[in-house]
Design an enzyme around this catalytic site. Structure first.
Site, short mmCIF file in Angstrom:
data_model
loop_
_atom_site.label_atom_id
_atom_site.label_comp_id
_atom_site.label_asym_id
_atom_site.label_seq_id
_atom_site.Cartn_x
_atom_site.Cartn_y
_atom_site.Cartn_z
N ASP A 318 -0.54 16.36 7.43
CA ASP A 318 -0.23 15.03 7.92
C ASP A 318 -1.06 14.08 7.06
O ASP A 318 -2.03 14.50 6.44
CB ASP A 318 -0.69 14.98 9.39
N ASP A 507 -4.24 15.69 12.63
CA ASP A 507 -5.44 15.19 13.31
C ASP A 507 -5.25 15.17 14.82
O ASP A 507 -6.13 14.77 15.56
CB ASP A 507 -5.82 13.80 12.81
N ASP A 511 0.83 14.44 16.64
CA ASP A 511 1.48 15.52 15.91
C ASP A 511 1.43 16.88 16.61
O ASP A 511 1.68 17.90 15.99
CB ASP A 511 1.03 15.61 14.45
P1 ADP Z 1 1.12 9.65 9.92
O1 ADP Z 1 2.35 10.44 9.73
O2 ADP Z 1 0.65 9.06 8.62
O3 ADP Z 1 0.04 10.33 10.64
P2 ADP Z 1 2.16 8.28 12.30
O4 ADP Z 1 3.34 9.19 12.47
O5 ADP Z 1 1.10 8.35 13.31
O6 ADP Z 1 1.55 8.36 10.81
O7 ADP Z 1 2.71 6.79 12.27
C1 ADP Z 1 3.71 6.41 11.34
C2 ADP Z 1 3.84 4.93 11.23
O8 ADP Z 1 4.22 4.38 12.49
C3 ADP Z 1 2.57 4.23 10.87
O9 ADP Z 1 2.39 4.18 9.48
C4 ADP Z 1 2.78 2.85 11.47
O10 ADP Z 1 3.57 2.06 10.61
C5 ADP Z 1 3.58 3.14 12.71
N1 ADP Z 1 2.72 3.26 13.90
C6 ADP Z 1 2.44 4.40 14.60
N2 ADP Z 1 1.64 4.14 15.63
C7 ADP Z 1 1.36 2.83 15.59
C8 ADP Z 1 0.56 1.95 16.39
N3 ADP Z 1 -0.15 2.39 17.43
N4 ADP Z 1 0.52 0.65 16.03
C9 ADP Z 1 1.21 0.21 14.97
N5 ADP Z 1 1.97 0.96 14.20
C10 ADP Z 1 2.06 2.25 14.48
MG MG Z 2 -1.09 11.19 12.23
#
Ligand code: ADP
Ligand code: MG
Length: 614
Positions: A318, A507, A511
């Site tokens: 991730d 993390d 996920d």
């Molecule tokens: P990653 O795959 O990098 O761990 P996430 O799946 O957690 O990222 O989130 C993907 C995208 O969704 C983030 O890059 C952001 O644009 C948006 N996002 C997720 N959670 C939030 C939040 N709590 N506030 C604002 N944007 C969010």
């Molecule tokens: Mg993440």
């Protein structure tokens, strides 16, 4: 230890008696009944436990374990007049068992010492001074006082005091971590210098220490393939050996008429074929491997996970919080219609309930006390952002996809980084650009995995250009961006293959589905993240990606040891059986094939406990 002492005395006594009896029978030519009587003394002293165990098992209609093999072999030896050999077999079997007990206890003790994070007391502040209670009695919100040198009994937030913490028992890192007011601390760490006042954030059963202990206690229940194989194998193996031995005693004797010789060979085969080296060393290797890994801050939930990890073919990462710190800094604020502080304020209020790294970063970027009472309702959409009601108005805070879903026309941004758009009542209010930094360990970790010919992939919900930058910097083989948690699962599924293990490292923030869908889920930086500890097969206590390669190396070494022992033990035994049947080997060979092989296999197994630094 006192139990071992008893055994040592008993076996020494038997050995001395045996020597005396051998001298006496050598000097005097005694009648047979006198010899039997004399040799029976050291025999019974060394073997009464084995004999009673055999009788008990036979009464329960459970034949064919090691005790049974030993009893048949030694009683048989008595019957054909090989008295000293009978006593020797029993005596050395006892020595072998003793050795096995001692080394198992030792490795268990050293693993337990590593995992000695169980707090025994907590000192809570009350109206009239402090009071010492057991950690189970402390409630959320209580304030506990931890003095220098004491173990932190419960998870919490430091209210006052400054100190350094020894987190080695949790993370394997020897560098102390400094904490001050506002720091979150995990139970199980040791407070090294100052006095800390800590507000407790969770009850003991939910604490980091309790979770880790629980996990370690149940690790042994997840059996690996070799272990399951051993259990089945033992069921058929011993009866087969007994049947073969009987055939070996009877068939050639009927032809040659030399009963004593063939019975001797058959008994020798019985002793040589005892499976204890395998029965003991295979589980012990896993136990030591899991223990050695925990010393490095890598918690492995059972032998099956260790085994699967050893054949890793692909590691899927991730991005946020795994390869990057997840500790975003605001690099630009582009408001429309309102001013920059107001934009940040709306974002911070909307994010106030969320634990996502983006939320934490926006909250800390706002710098003021967040007026959380203005938030009336909130709905976090994993991988997209937040829909909230603030002061009665519908607010959306998240990525471009969220804006499209809510029908808001947003503006693209030319800045690189993760862009968080904000809309109120369907009207676009601007965006905040935040950027994350790579962890120091990420690039070397990916390089290390590549050196082990492991494919590396990055999955992220972030924008393509932000993802591309990170992917290039760390050097992963492939990356996929703009994925929702469900898309991450389907991408991961496309990476699963039958021969090699596919590992997902996350993390633990949104996920969990991917963690549990992967062959092996590794949760990192798990100090405090409950969902991750539940869903993962392996938990890294700190968030250093280099630990992934280390965990794989530990698993490979451990499996190597298991197979070495299996090949060695079966090889020696087969040779010995062959030579025994041919009449080349004697009882001494058989004793080596049994006890000697077991001792060597156990010593080899204990090697799994020692883990080199990468
Ligand atoms: P990653 O795959 O990098 O761990 P996430 O799946 O957690 O990222 O989130 C993907 C995208 O969704 C983030 O890059 C952001 O644009 C948006 N996002 C997720 N959670 C939030 C939040 N709590 N506030 C604002 N944007 C969010
Ligand atoms: Mg993440």
């Amino acid at each position: 230890m006192s139990e071992h002492k008893e055994d040592i005395i008993r076996l020494s006594l038997s050995a001395v008696l045996l020597a005396a009896v051998m001298v006496v029978t050598h000097l005097l030519s005694l009648p047979v009944w006198a010899c039997i009587l004399l040799f029976a003394m050291p025999y019974l002293i060394a073997g009464y436990e084995v004999l009673t165990e055999t009788v008990e098992n036979v009464l329960h209609l459970e034949f064919f374990d090691e005790a049974f093999l030993m009893t048949v072999a030694t009683v048989g030896a008595f019957c054909i007049g090989e008295y000293p050999e009978a006593v020797f077999v029993m005596l050395l079997f006892g020595v072998g068992e003793l050795f096995e007990d001692i080394s198992t206890d030792k490795s268990r003790a050293s693993v337990e010492a590593l995992m000695d994070i169980r707090p025994d007391k907590a000192e809570i502040e009350t109206a009239d001074g402090t009071k010492t209670v057991s950690p189970e009695e402390v409630a959320v919100g209580d304030v506990i006082v931890v003095k220098a040198g004491e173990r932190i009994p419960l998870d919490g937030v430091v209210l006052s005091g400054e100190s350094a913490l020894d987190t080695a028992a949790l993370t394997g890192e020897s560098m102390p971590v400094s904490v001050a007011a506002g720091s979150t601390v995990a139970s199980g760490c040791i407070n090294l210098s100052g006095v800390l006042r800590i507000e407790v954030s969770g009850v003991y059963a939910e604490s980091t220490a309790a979770k880790i202990l629980d996990l370690m206690e149940h690790a042994a229940e997840n059996k690996s393939k070799p272990e399951r194989f051993m259990t089945k194998f033992a069921k058929f193996y011993t009866p087969a050996v007994v049947v073969l031995a009987v055939l070996l005693a009877v068939v050639p004797s009927l032809i040659t008429g030399n009963w004593a010789e063939w019975i001797r060979r058959a008994l020798m085969c019985l002793v040589a074929s005892c499976p204890c080296a395998l029965v003991v060393s295979v589980p012990l290797s896993y136990f030591c491997g899991i223990g050695g890994a925990s010393k490095k801050g890598v918690l492995i939930k059972g032998a099956a996970a260790l085994e699967s990890l050893s054949s890793t073919g692909t590691v899927v990462f991730d991005k946020t919080g795994t390869l990057t710190h997840g500790d975003f800094t605001v690099s630009a604020v582009h408001p429309q219609q309102i001013d920059a502080t107001e934009l940040l304020e709306i974002a911070a209020i909307a994010e106030s309930q969320s634990l996502h790294p983006i939320a934490l970063s926006l909250k800390s970027a706002y710098r003021h006390n967040i007026p959380a009472e203005r938030l009336q309702s909130v709905n976090e959409i994993a991988g997209n952002g937040i829909l909230a009601v603030i002061d009665g108005k519908k607010v959306a805070v998240g990525n471009a996809k969220l804006m499209q879903q809510t029908g808001v026309e947003h503006r693209e941004c030319h800045h690189s980084g993760t862009v968080i758009h904000v809309a109120v009542e369907g009207v676009y209010m601007g965006h905040i650009v935040i950027s994350d930094t790579l962890k120091d360990g990420s690039t070397p970790a990916v390089a290390e995995l590549k050196a082990q010919s492991i494919k590396t992939v990055m999955l992220t919900g972030d924008r393509k250009d932000a993802a591309e930058k990170i992917a290039q910097a760390v050097g992963v083989d492939e990356y996929f961006a703009e994925l929702l948690p469900a898309d991450k699962v389907s991408h991961l599924e496309s990476l699963l293959n039958a021969e090699k293990t596919t590992v997902f490292v996350g993390d633990g923030i949104n996920d969990a589905p991917v963690l549990s869908r992967a062959d092996i889920g590794i949760a990192m930086g798990a100090l405090g993240s409950d969902a991750a500890i539940e869903a993962a097969d392996i938990v890294l206590m700190d968030d250093d990606p280099l630990k992934i390669a280390k965990a794989i190396a530990i698993a490979r070494k451990c499996l190597g040891i298991v197979y070495q022992n299996i090949v060695f033990a079966i090889g020696v035994k087969l040779l010995c059986l062959l030579f025994g049947a041919l009449g080349i080997a004697n009882m001494w060979w058989a004793i080596f094939a049994d006890v000697g092989v077991m001792v060597i296999a156990v010593l080899n197994a204990v090697r799994a406990l020692r883990v080199k630094d990468l």
